[in-house]
Write a protein that holds these residues in place. Sequence first.
Motif, PDB file in Angstrom:
ATOM      1  N   ASP A  61      50.086   4.075   5.618  1.00  0.00           N
ATOM      2  CA  ASP A  61      51.129   3.230   6.204  1.00  0.00           C
ATOM      3  C   ASP A  61      50.709   2.604   7.531  1.00  0.00           C
ATOM      4  OD1 ASP A  61      51.244   5.325   7.995  1.00  0.00           O
ATOM      5  OD2 ASP A  61      53.299   5.908   7.530  1.00  0.00           O
ATOM      6  N   GLY A  62      49.446   2.832   7.926  1.00  0.00           N
ATOM      7  CA  GLY A  62      48.919   2.223   9.136  1.00  0.00           C
ATOM      8  C   GLY A  62      49.114   3.020  10.406  1.00  0.00           C
ATOM      9  N   THR A  63      49.812   4.149  10.327  1.00  0.00           N
ATOM     10  CA  THR A  63      50.017   4.989  11.507  1.00  0.00           C
ATOM     11  C   THR A  63      48.854   5.960  11.662  1.00  0.00           C
ATOM     12  OG1 THR A  63      51.249   6.670  10.272  1.00  0.00           O
ATOM     13  CG2 THR A  63      52.515   4.868  11.267  1.00  0.00           C
ATOM     14  N   TYR A  64      48.633   6.407  12.881  1.00  0.00           N
ATOM     15  CA  TYR A  64      47.588   7.401  13.116  1.00  0.00           C
ATOM     16  C   TYR A  64      48.004   8.757  12.547  1.00  0.00           C
ATOM     17  CZ  TYR A  64      44.926   4.384  16.272  1.00  0.00           C
ATOM     18  OH  TYR A  64      44.166   3.375  16.798  1.00  0.00           O
ATOM     19  N   LEU A  65      47.061   9.440  11.960  1.00  0.00           N
ATOM     20  CA  LEU A  65      47.286  10.791  11.432  1.00  0.00           C
ATOM     21  C   LEU A  65      47.884  11.708  12.494  1.00  0.00           C
ATOM     22  CD1 LEU A  65      46.733  13.246   9.454  1.00  0.00           C
ATOM     23  CD2 LEU A  65      44.457  13.328  10.463  1.00  0.00           C
ATOM     24  N   VAL A  66      47.356  11.615  13.723  1.00  0.00           N
ATOM     25  CA  VAL A  66      47.788  12.548  14.766  1.00  0.00           C
ATOM     26  C   VAL A  66      49.108  12.150  15.425  1.00  0.00           C
ATOM     27  CG1 VAL A  66      45.414  13.245  15.253  1.00  0.00           C
ATOM     28  CG2 VAL A  66      46.451  11.393  16.600  1.00  0.00           C
ATOM     29  N   ALA A  67      49.585  10.948  15.165  1.00  0.00           N
ATOM     30  CA  ALA A  67      50.793  10.459  15.840  1.00  0.00           C
ATOM     31  C   ALA A  67      51.990  11.371  15.566  1.00  0.00           C
ATOM     32  CB  ALA A  67      51.115   9.038  15.407  1.00  0.00           C
ATOM     33  N   GLY A  68      52.606  11.853  16.636  1.00  0.00           N
ATOM     34  CA  GLY A  68      53.780  12.699  16.507  1.00  0.00           C
ATOM     35  C   GLY A  68      53.483  14.127  16.090  1.00  0.00           C
ATOM     36  N   GLN A  69      52.206  14.472  15.998  1.00  0.00           N
ATOM     37  CA  GLN A  69      51.817  15.820  15.569  1.00  0.00           C
ATOM     38  C   GLN A  69      51.354  16.652  16.759  1.00  0.00           C
ATOM     39  OE1 GLN A  69      52.502  16.478  12.609  1.00  0.00           O
ATOM     40  NE2 GLN A  69      52.011  14.803  11.222  1.00  0.00           N
ATOM     41  N   GLU A  70      51.682  17.931  16.736  1.00  0.00           N
ATOM     42  CA  GLU A  70      51.119  18.852  17.727  1.00  0.00           C
ATOM     43  C   GLU A  70      49.668  19.115  17.337  1.00  0.00           C
ATOM     44  OE1 GLU A  70      53.632  22.269  17.618  1.00  0.00           O
ATOM     45  OE2 GLU A  70      55.211  21.307  18.808  1.00  0.00           O
ATOM     46  N   LEU A  81      43.365  11.788  21.815  1.00  0.00           N
ATOM     47  CA  LEU A  81      44.434  12.383  21.006  1.00  0.00           C
ATOM     48  C   LEU A  81      45.802  11.954  21.545  1.00  0.00           C
ATOM     49  CD1 LEU A  81      42.968  15.963  20.438  1.00  0.00           C
ATOM     50  CD2 LEU A  81      43.516  14.319  18.632  1.00  0.00           C
ATOM     51  N   ARG A  82      45.935  11.950  22.855  1.00  0.00           N
ATOM     52  CA  ARG A  82      47.198  11.520  23.473  1.00  0.00           C
ATOM     53  C   ARG A  82      47.424  10.026  23.248  1.00  0.00           C
ATOM     54  NH1 ARG A  82      49.163  15.510  27.008  1.00  0.00           N
ATOM     55  NH2 ARG A  82      47.645  17.021  27.785  1.00  0.00           N
ATOM     56  N   GLU A  83      46.381   9.213  23.443  1.00  0.00           N
ATOM     57  CA  GLU A  83      46.506   7.764  23.301  1.00  0.00           C
ATOM     58  C   GLU A  83      46.961   7.367  21.899  1.00  0.00           C
ATOM     59  OE1 GLU A  83      43.112   6.241  26.517  1.00  0.00           O
ATOM     60  OE2 GLU A  83      42.724   6.132  24.357  1.00  0.00           O
ATOM     61  N   ASN A  84      46.494   8.111  20.899  1.00  0.00           N
ATOM     62  CA  ASN A  84      46.834   7.789  19.509  1.00  0.00           C
ATOM     63  C   ASN A  84      48.086   8.511  19.024  1.00  0.00           C
ATOM     64  OD1 ASN A  84      44.690   6.078  19.541  1.00  0.00           O
ATOM     65  ND2 ASN A  84      43.367   7.303  18.226  1.00  0.00           N
ATOM     66  N   GLY A  85      48.869   9.014  19.975  1.00  0.00           N
ATOM     67  CA  GLY A  85      50.192   9.537  19.659  1.00  0.00           C
ATOM     68  C   GLY A  85      50.285  11.020  19.408  1.00  0.00           C
ATOM     69  N   ALA A  90      36.869  13.741  14.494  1.00  0.00           N
ATOM     70  CA  ALA A  90      36.854  13.179  13.140  1.00  0.00           C
ATOM     71  C   ALA A  90      38.246  12.819  12.651  1.00  0.00           C
ATOM     72  CB  ALA A  90      36.207  14.167  12.176  1.00  0.00           C
ATOM     73  N   LEU A  91      39.269  13.328  13.319  1.00  0.00           N
ATOM     74  CA  LEU A  91      40.653  13.086  12.911  1.00  0.00           C
ATOM     75  C   LEU A  91      41.370  12.069  13.796  1.00  0.00           C
ATOM     76  CD1 LEU A  91      41.820  16.808  12.403  1.00  0.00           C
ATOM     77  CD2 LEU A  91      40.533  15.356  10.812  1.00  0.00           C
ATOM     78  N   VAL A  92      40.942  11.953  15.045  1.00  0.00           N
ATOM     79  CA  VAL A  92      41.745  11.243  16.050  1.00  0.00           C
ATOM     80  C   VAL A  92      41.963   9.768  15.739  1.00  0.00           C
ATOM     81  CG1 VAL A  92      39.781  10.721  17.583  1.00  0.00           C
ATOM     82  CG2 VAL A  92      42.075  10.959  18.544  1.00  0.00           C
ATOM     83  N   ASN A  93      40.997   9.122  15.091  1.00  0.00           N
ATOM     84  CA  ASN A  93      41.138   7.694  14.791  1.00  0.00           C
ATOM     85  C   ASN A  93      41.543   7.400  13.344  1.00  0.00           C
ATOM     86  OD1 ASN A  93      40.397   6.731  17.399  1.00  0.00           O
ATOM     87  ND2 ASN A  93      38.250   7.139  16.926  1.00  0.00           N
ATOM     88  N   VAL A  94      41.794   8.439  12.571  1.00  0.00           N
ATOM     89  CA  VAL A  94      42.173   8.249  11.164  1.00  0.00           C
ATOM     90  C   VAL A  94      43.563   7.632  11.081  1.00  0.00           C
ATOM     91  CG1 VAL A  94      42.731   9.406   8.997  1.00  0.00           C
ATOM     92  CG2 VAL A  94      40.745  10.150  10.324  1.00  0.00           C
ATOM     93  N   LYS A  95      43.678   6.585  10.271  1.00  0.00           N
ATOM     94  CA  LYS A  95      44.988   5.989   9.997  1.00  0.00           C
ATOM     95  C   LYS A  95      45.397   6.291   8.564  1.00  0.00           C
ATOM     96  CE  LYS A  95      45.053   2.285  13.413  1.00  0.00           C
ATOM     97  NZ  LYS A  95      45.184   0.820  13.632  1.00  0.00           N
ATOM     98  N   LEU A  96      46.677   6.574   8.384  1.00  0.00           N
ATOM     99  CA  LEU A  96      47.231   6.855   7.069  1.00  0.00           C
ATOM    100  C   LEU A  96      47.479   5.541   6.326  1.00  0.00           C
ATOM    101  CD1 LEU A  96      49.713   9.670   8.126  1.00  0.00           C
ATOM    102  CD2 LEU A  96      47.373   9.924   7.233  1.00  0.00           C
TER     103      LEU A  96
END
Length: 233
Positions: free
Chosen positions: A149-158, A184-188, A141-147
């Motif tokens: 600013d257009g970036t993925y929620l999970v991008a750069g997050q552990e 999760l890896r693909e979306n950063g 439910a989180l992996v494809n969410v974009k903020l």
Amino acid sequence: MSPRPKFIFVLSSQSILPSRGTPTGWYLPELVHPYNALASVFDIIVASPEGGEAPLDPYSIEATREDPECVAFLKEKSHIWKSTVKLQSLIGKAPEFSGIFYVGGHGPMFDLANNEISHALVREFYESGKVVSAVCHGPAALVNVKLSDGTYLVAGQEVTGLSNAEEDIMHFTKDMPFLLETKLRENGGIYEKADSPFGGKVITSGWNGKLVTGQNPPSAGMIGESLIKAAGL
């Protein structure tokens, strides 16, 4: 006396595994253990995409026959998942809640991974500084969410969620629309997992320490404490 803080738990509305035509849904211990951990602190609102009764994966009942908390919950608290509110009704209400938590099960891989209402809710909560959390397949439910600013929620997050190896061990790899670890890896996302399959793993990250993910069913017994801490209680 001040009112108790509130928390949203989200269950899948997906009742059938398309490739097999067999029942699916949300996974019992992944609701029970976090719910019981939080119920003494929060008023919990349980929601689903469609509202009403959210389908409980029957396999999770069989798998938890030796789990006293699950047995008692199944017997005494079925009203909790049989009368869920619609996700749509919660849009714009982030200020009223401490956070939102997505229960796992295979269901979220199908109905929550690309649900625009759910994505809007997650974005609203995360950008409002609320706790955003999920366990096992719940991070679908989180992996494809974009903020905003257009970036993925999970991008750069552990982050964590059910691993590819665990999906394979359970023989569901070919039945999934995507593999959660891979996506999760693909979306950063900076994906992490326990040292061995089905070892417990809970990760707290996010810009404010309020993104909380758990890897698998055993992690559901651990994540409640992390949610309470992330909420500042």
